[in-house]
Design a protein around this motif. Structure first.
Motif, PDB file in Angstrom:
ATOM      1  N   GLU A   6       0.757  -1.304   0.286  1.00 18.03           N
ATOM      2  CA  GLU A   6      -0.094  -0.023   0.015  1.00 18.03           C
ATOM      3  C   GLU A   6       0.735   1.286   0.023  1.00 18.03           C
ATOM      4  O   GLU A   6       2.000   1.261   0.924  1.00 18.03           O
ATOM      5  N   SER A   7       0.407   2.247  -0.787  1.00 21.66           N
ATOM      6  CA  SER A   7       1.312   3.630  -0.787  1.00 21.66           C
ATOM      7  C   SER A   7       1.437   4.102   0.549  1.00 21.66           C
ATOM      8  O   SER A   7       0.330   4.270   1.284  1.00 21.66           O
ATOM      9  N   GLY A   8       2.584   4.475   0.950  1.00 24.97           N
ATOM     10  CA  GLY A   8       2.343   5.213   2.121  1.00 24.97           C
ATOM     11  C   GLY A   8       3.003   4.586   3.543  1.00 24.97           C
ATOM     12  O   GLY A   8       3.079   5.114   4.450  1.00 24.97           O
ATOM     13  N   LYS A   9       2.971   3.243   3.175  1.00 26.10           N
ATOM     14  CA  LYS A   9       3.243   2.329   4.223  1.00 26.10           C
ATOM     15  C   LYS A   9       4.796   2.083   4.348  1.00 26.10           C
ATOM     16  O   LYS A   9       5.529   2.353   3.388  1.00 26.10           O
ATOM     17  N   ASP A  10       5.301   1.577   5.597  1.00 28.41           N
ATOM     18  CA  ASP A  10       6.903   1.133   5.663  1.00 28.41           C
ATOM     19  C   ASP A  10       7.155  -0.266   5.466  1.00 28.41           C
ATOM     20  O   ASP A  10       6.370  -1.319   5.579  1.00 28.41           O
ATOM     21  N   TYR A  11       7.900  -0.439   4.687  1.00 26.58           N
ATOM     22  CA  TYR A  11       8.415  -1.940   4.289  1.00 26.58           C
ATOM     23  C   TYR A  11       9.974  -2.270   4.286  1.00 26.58           C
ATOM     24  O   TYR A  11      10.682  -1.249   4.255  1.00 26.58           O
ATOM     25  N   PRO A  32      -5.103   9.941  -2.812  1.00 26.35           N
ATOM     26  CA  PRO A  32      -4.120   9.012  -3.211  1.00 26.35           C
ATOM     27  C   PRO A  32      -3.134   9.334  -4.377  1.00 26.35           C
ATOM     28  O   PRO A  32      -2.352   8.676  -5.123  1.00 26.35           O
ATOM     29  N   GLY A  33      -2.951  10.865  -4.366  1.00 22.90           N
ATOM     30  CA  GLY A  33      -1.967  11.409  -5.607  1.00 22.90           C
ATOM     31  C   GLY A  33      -3.180  11.340  -6.976  1.00 22.90           C
ATOM     32  O   GLY A  33      -4.530  11.456  -6.870  1.00 22.90           O
ATOM     33  N   LEU A  34      -2.476  11.275  -7.903  1.00 20.48           N
ATOM     34  CA  LEU A  34      -3.250  10.863  -9.137  1.00 20.48           C
ATOM     35  C   LEU A  34      -2.908   9.976 -10.043  1.00 20.48           C
ATOM     36  O   LEU A  34      -2.081   9.965 -10.975  1.00 20.48           O
ATOM     37  N   PRO A  35      -3.235   8.497  -9.594  1.00 15.94           N
ATOM     38  CA  PRO A  35      -2.577   7.462 -10.107  1.00 15.94           C
ATOM     39  C   PRO A  35      -2.458   7.325 -11.636  1.00 15.94           C
ATOM     40  O   PRO A  35      -1.800   6.846 -12.312  1.00 15.94           O
ATOM     41  N   SER A  36      -3.540   7.979 -12.398  1.00 19.70           N
ATOM     42  CA  SER A  36      -3.594   7.826 -13.916  1.00 19.70           C
ATOM     43  C   SER A  36      -2.616   8.816 -14.415  1.00 19.70           C
ATOM     44  O   SER A  36      -2.346   8.765 -15.585  1.00 19.70           O
ATOM     45  N   HIS A  37      -2.036   9.713 -13.819  1.00 14.33           N
ATOM     46  CA  HIS A  37      -1.348  10.593 -14.170  1.00 14.33           C
ATOM     47  C   HIS A  37       0.223  10.684 -13.663  1.00 14.33           C
ATOM     48  O   HIS A  37       1.130  11.069 -14.337  1.00 14.33           O
ATOM     49  N   CYS A  38       0.627  10.093 -12.507  1.00 17.25           N
ATOM     50  CA  CYS A  38       1.820  10.024 -11.989  1.00 17.25           C
ATOM     51  C   CYS A  38       2.064   8.602 -11.219  1.00 17.25           C
ATOM     52  O   CYS A  38       0.948   7.932 -10.766  1.00 17.25           O
ATOM     53  N   LYS A  39       3.374   8.112 -11.041  1.00 18.50           N
ATOM     54  CA  LYS A  39       3.698   6.834 -10.392  1.00 18.50           C
ATOM     55  C   LYS A  39       4.291   7.213  -9.026  1.00 18.50           C
ATOM     56  O   LYS A  39       4.137   6.421  -8.082  1.00 18.50           O
ATOM     57  N   ILE A  40       4.969   8.329  -9.000  1.00 12.57           N
ATOM     58  CA  ILE A  40       5.818   8.698  -7.863  1.00 12.57           C
ATOM     59  C   ILE A  40       5.144   9.768  -6.935  1.00 12.57           C
ATOM     60  O   ILE A  40       4.687  10.913  -7.532  1.00 12.57           O
ATOM     61  N   GLY A  64      -3.026   3.994  -1.124  1.00 11.81           N
ATOM     62  CA  GLY A  64      -2.916   4.060   0.285  1.00 11.81           C
ATOM     63  C   GLY A  64      -2.803   5.678   0.649  1.00 11.81           C
ATOM     64  O   GLY A  64      -3.122   6.329  -0.026  1.00 11.81           O
ATOM     65  N   ASP A  65      -2.649   5.891   2.024  1.00 12.32           N
ATOM     66  CA  ASP A  65      -2.470   7.187   2.455  1.00 12.32           C
ATOM     67  C   ASP A  65      -1.221   7.753   2.494  1.00 12.32           C
ATOM     68  O   ASP A  65      -0.813   7.992   3.661  1.00 12.32           O
ATOM     69  N   PHE A  66      -0.429   8.028   1.429  1.00  6.34           N
ATOM     70  CA  PHE A  66       0.875   8.392   1.503  1.00  6.34           C
ATOM     71  C   PHE A  66       0.983  10.012   2.046  1.00  6.34           C
ATOM     72  O   PHE A  66       2.030  10.071   3.045  1.00  6.34           O
ATOM     73  N   PHE A  67      -0.064  10.517   1.681  1.00  7.72           N
ATOM     74  CA  PHE A  67       0.201  12.028   2.142  1.00  7.72           C
ATOM     75  C   PHE A  67      -0.502  12.252   3.585  1.00  7.72           C
ATOM     76  O   PHE A  67      -0.255  13.267   4.171  1.00  7.72           O
TER      77      PHE A  67
END
Ligand SMILES: Nc1ncnc2c1ncn2[C@@H]1O[C@H](COP(=O)(O)OP(=O)(O)OP(=O)(O)O)[C@@H](O)[C@H]1O
Ligand SMILES: [Mg+2]
Length: 425
Positions: A301-306, A408-416, A400-403
């Motif tokens: 999930e975006s925003g989590k630690d791994y 979620p950011g804009l997944p259709s426009h960016c990856k990072i 996920g809740d990165f911010f």
């Protein structure tokens, strides 16, 4: 066959692509896929070969696709970029005509496709609600009854009398979804526009679609998120380059999709992979992703630690110092989104004389949802490459809740994803 609500027979859709003309605006992703395709074609073209008509080319976005949907089915339509998913929904909602084959539909269809369809930009939110209701064959009184529910769901009270062209993309999608889902269509078609809304709203939409499904109505849902698809749908249709690849349960379709998309990475255990280079003095034999609690994860999930953990064998029998390790992360289009490399952070490693683990910890994972592949590179400083495996592993990342704001950011426009601080002066 009285409970069949959609019958699709030998459906084909041909586009004629004019290479000289400007592409109509679709999505950036679509343009990029098309760009990549023509680049590939140019590479494959033998030198000097005559091309019949360089300005125009036929392209089959769908080829001989047949399926049948029963009332109350909740169907996930999945497949890689450009597989033809949106085209199927566009044909079913009669936005575009099929080139071959036929479709029959029993029931009122509401669709939520890419932003820009369904609403009239000059009309206000209020007017669009009525317009869409009328298109669905509802009376003014029926729409009135649903009106407050729609407005509350979409959270657009303040903007009801503003033309929708002034809406932010989030507001637009919220209202469009609320209209499509609340106006009691018998068949609901949704094309992953949910990615535009924030995480909280996405959850609300999934809940609403579950309600629609529970009412015995039919839902067709295009998604790249296997978690969402399998939790919402009971059936899965997998498209591959315009053809139907599987029509099965949602779980099975998702499994086949992930396996196919990342077959190399998933097929053979790392320890048995022969398609690797380097001297072989050290070999990576396992790769795992662990969450904060140390449990292995396949879907992140975006925003989590791994923790990314590489198990290694050192065949030299001596300690090796100053080892450079790199994890190269590729997206679905084979673009390297980033490198995690020890020498960037002055953290070159010392390997034990026999075997051990290399662990890379990443906090607040900054990637949007999608499929990613990892390549592993291990070298003895810049003296010699010890081991290099492309496509060593694959992983699916979910929004996920990165911010920490629910966006979620804009997944259709960016990856990072990256956090920034804003100010004026
Ligand atoms: N209007 C068009 N003109 C020409 N080609 C098109 C047009 N619309 C779609 N295509 C092409 O048809 C193919 C299928 O497109 P479609 O939008 O159905 O894919 P998709 O599975 O929805 O992809 P994504 O996951 O990127 O949304 C793609 O190669 C796309 O570039
Ligand atoms: Mg699409």
């Amino acid at each position: 066959m009285s409970d069949t609500v959609i019958l699709v027979e030998n459906l084909g859709k041909k586009y004629v692509i004019g290479h000289q003309q400007r592409l109509p605006y679709n999505t950036m992703r679509e343009s990029m896929v098309r760009g990549a395709k023509s680049f590939g074609r140019n590479l494959l073209k033998p030198f000097g070969q005559k091309v019949p008509n360089p300005a125009y080319e036929e392209f089959w976005a769908l080829k001989d696709v047949s399926f049948e949907i029963k009332q109350g089915d909740r169907v996930g339509i999945i497949g890689r970029n450009g597989a033809g998913k949106s085209t199927v929904l566009k044909i079913l909602s009669r936005i575009t005509e099929p080139t071959t084959g036929r479709i029959s539909i029993k029931g009122r269809v509401a669709s939520l496709l890419e932003v820009g369809t369904g609403f009239h930009p000059e009309l206000t939110g209020r007017e669009n609600i009525y317009l869409n209701g009328a298109i669905l064959g509802m009376s003014r009184t029926e729409i009135k009854k649903k009106f407050d529910e729609i407005v509350a769901f979409a959270e657009v009270e303040k903007f009801l009398d503003t033309p929708v062209k002034r809406y932010s993309s989030g507001m637009y999608v919220r209202l469009a979804f609320a209209v499509a889902a609340h106006l009691e269509p018998e068949i609901l078609l949704v094309d992953e526009v949910l990615a535009v809304g924030d995480v909280g709203f996405q959850k609300k939409c999934i809940g609403k679609m579950e309600d629609v499904g529970r009412d015995g109505r039919t839902v067709l849902f295009v998604s790249h998120s296997m978690n969402t698809m399998t939790s919402l749908c009971n059936r899965g249709i997998l498209l591959e380059s315009g053809t139907l690849c599987s029509d099965t349960s949602a779980e099975e379709a998702s499994r086949i999709y992930l396996n196919k998309a990342f077959s190399v990475a998933r097929g053979t255990p790392l320890s048995q992979r022969r398609d690797r280079s380097g001297s072989g003095k050290v070999r990576a034999y396992s790769f795992r992703i662990l969450n904060e609690e140390g449990r292995e994860e396949v879907s992140l999930e975006s925003g989590k630690d791994y923790y990314f953990e590489i198990g290694y064998h050192n065949h030299t029998g001596i300690i090796i110092k100053d080892v450079v390790v790199s994890l190269d992360i590729y997206d679905e289009r084979d673009i390297i989104v980033f490198l995690l490399r020890t020498n960037f952070t002055n953290s070159n490693l010392e390997l034990k004389a026999d075997r051990g683990q290399i662990v890379c910890r990443i906090k607040n994972l900054p990637l949007t949802n999608g499929l990613y592949r990892f390549s592993i590179f291990i070298s003895d400083a810049d003296r010699e490459i010890l081991d290099y495996i492309e496509d060593a592993a694959s992983v699916s990342i979910e929004a996920g809740d990165f911010f920490g704001t629910g966006s979620p950011g804009l997944p259709s426009h960016c990856k990072i994803l990256a956090k920034a601080e804003w100010s004026t002066s």
